[in-house]
Design an enzyme around this catalytic site. Structure first.
Site, mmCIF file in Angstrom:
data_model
loop_
_atom_site.group_PDB
_atom_site.id
_atom_site.type_symbol
_atom_site.label_atom_id
_atom_site.label_comp_id
_atom_site.label_asym_id
_atom_site.label_seq_id
_atom_site.Cartn_x
_atom_site.Cartn_y
_atom_site.Cartn_z
ATOM 1 N N LYS A 1 0.735 -1.204 0.015
ATOM 2 C CA LYS A 1 -0.086 -0.026 0.000
ATOM 3 C C LYS A 1 0.832 1.290 -0.135
ATOM 4 O O LYS A 1 0.442 2.365 -0.382
ATOM 5 C CB LYS A 1 -0.963 -0.014 1.055
ATOM 6 C CG LYS A 1 -2.056 -1.075 0.941
ATOM 7 C CD LYS A 1 -3.123 -0.998 2.198
ATOM 8 C CE LYS A 1 -4.165 -1.774 1.681
ATOM 9 N NZ LYS A 1 -4.116 -3.092 2.253
ATOM 10 N N ASP A 2 2.144 1.122 0.184
ATOM 11 C CA ASP A 2 2.870 2.340 0.042
ATOM 12 C C ASP A 2 3.123 2.939 -1.100
ATOM 13 O O ASP A 2 2.913 4.158 -1.258
ATOM 14 C CB ASP A 2 4.530 1.909 0.449
ATOM 15 C CG ASP A 2 4.775 1.727 2.081
ATOM 16 O OD1 ASP A 2 4.250 2.357 2.891
ATOM 17 O OD2 ASP A 2 5.556 0.670 2.136
#
Ligand SMILES: *Cc1c(COP(=O)(O)O)cnc(C)c1O
Length: 430
Positions: free
Chosen positions: A107-108
């Protein structure tokens, strides 16, 4: 590029408006009006291109000039400035490791891309933008890190007390500055209800511009296409089968979008845990969402996946067409844990529970489709899930960042699940 709402009752908008709104007024999800075909040059020379260049070329038609090229290129460079290695785990089965970013989960990428788009779109605003997000673990950390230190933006994160893992809590609570962590004495659903209420509070909206950074925002969804190109760039030969551990179906929808625009792939497998709404849907043609049940792969505990509608849009809402490219399976916790143990025993590779669901689904598929090559997305580092040590006996190699994290002090404000408290805190950020 215009974006329409999947409910088709809201006007078309451009990239900036879709990013700032997040969700359309009719509660639909934004979807690109056309799927831009990739240039043949990009596909044929992937291996020769840098990740920055690939990201820029893939995302550029979707932004369509609303961010100048030079700025967009910088945003792409900052978004993908860590490695995305492809590792062979067993014969013909590859792990695309998406956990080398700042919060050790995939999700970074979306969070970093979105934060930088918002920074660009907020640059001429005199007042601050507040980003509110409720998290059950992974999202909050990625958003906190992605927005940390971004000028003009305040981040408020709501998380359920005692219900996120140790590493996840440290990632949420130790950054400080423009990131405020609210530790809610309640459940994830309480956190989500509080965030939704703030986003719908018209009185509050008069004073501050408040938006969400949840996974349906196109600025989080679209950049997830990058992973699939990075995988292909390192692979060789025929198009692979991609297997994606899926919860809200954003990640796999991005892979399918890339495929529709020209990314070569043999097929896609959505690997789900016991939350099997989509496997049941593909089998029966009927969508019957059920309340989420808790599993080992808790970031995929979703009863009613919001991005399924995007998957269907990609195939003209024709489920038969979708099934030509996409299959979906459900893997139980028992099989997930067995897989984590046997893969570690046989190969020394430590899977996290989400990657293990995908590994299992992919291996089962390849057994029936001999000679194909498969890539599964390893979406988080094992250290983020306390269960891994219990099941496997080790977390594997622990990245140096974790030790740094452990030396930091937690700062959170503990609150009751009470909206007025949240509102006061939001108003104090202006
Ligand atoms: C969010 C998450 C998923 C699920 O991704 P979706 O895009 O919601 O399908 C899988 N694995 C991990 C580790 C996650 O954090």
């Amino acid at each position: 590029m215009h974006y329409f709402s999947t409910n088709r009752k809201s006007p078309l908008v451009g990239f900036e408006a879709a990013v700032l709104r997040g969700q359309a007024e009719d509660k639909g999800l934004y979807f690109p009006e056309q799927i831009p075909p990739l240039s043949d040059d990009l596909i044929s020379s992937l291996a020769a291109k840098s990740n920055d260049e690939i990201a820029f070329q893939v995302i550029r038609p979707y932004v369509d000039g609303e961010i100048p090229d030079e700025t967009l290129f910088d945003i792409c460079r900052e978004t993908v400035d860590f490695p995305f290695p492809l590792v062979e785990v067993s014969l013909g089965v590859y792990s695309l490791e998406l956990f080398h970013g700042p919060t050790l989960a995939f999700k970074d990428v979306g969070a970093r891309f979105m934060s930088r788009c918002l920074r660009y779109f907020s640059k001429d605003k005199s007042s601050k933008t507040i980003v509110i997000v409720a998290t059950s673990g992974d999202t909050g950390g990625a958003v906190a890190s992605g927005f940390h230190g971004i000028d003009g933006i305040e981040v408020v994160i709501l998380y359920p007390k005692g219900k996120v893992s140790r590493v996840q809590e440290l990632q949420l609570t130790t950054l400080g500055e423009n990131v405020t962590a609210l530790e809610v004495r309640g459940t994830f659903d309480d956190c989500q209800a509080l965030a939704k209420r703030a986003l719908a509070d018209e009185e509050l909206q008069k004073t501050v511009f408040i938006t969400s950074a949840n996974s349906i925002n196109i600025a989080r969804w679209l950049p997830q296409q990058f992973y699939y190109f990075f995988a292909l760039k390192q692979g060789h030969g025929e198009p692979p089968v991609f297997c994606v551990p899926s919860g809200n179906f954003g990640n796999i929808a991005a892979g399918l979008l890339a495929n529709r625009s020209g990314l070569p792939a043999s097929s896609f497998i959505a690997a789900c845990n016991a939350n099997d709404a989509v496997p049941r849907f593909l089998a029966s043609g009927e969508l019957r969402p059920t309340p989420a049940v808790s599993t080992l792969s808790n970031a995929m505990d979703v009863g009613d996946p919001s991005n399924l509608v995007r998957v269907l849009e990609l195939f003209g809402r024709d489920i038969g067409k979708a099934k030509e490219m996409l299959s979906a399976v459900s893997v139980s916790d028992e099989k997930t844990a067995d897989t984590m143990r046997s893969v570690y025993r046989e190969t020394g590779y430590v899977l996290d529970p989400h990657g293990a669901v995908a590994f299992r689904a992919l291996s089962d598929y390849l057994e029936k489709h001999r000679g194909k090559k498969g890539i599964f997305l390893e979406t988080a580092h094992p250290i983020k899930f306390d269960s891994v040590e219990r099941i496997v006996g080790t977390f594997g190699d622990v990245p140096a960042e974790v030790a740094t994290l452990e030396s930091r002090t937690k700062h959170s404000t503990e609150i009751e699940p009470d909206y007025h408290t949240v509102k006061e805190i939001l108003l104090s950020k202006v």
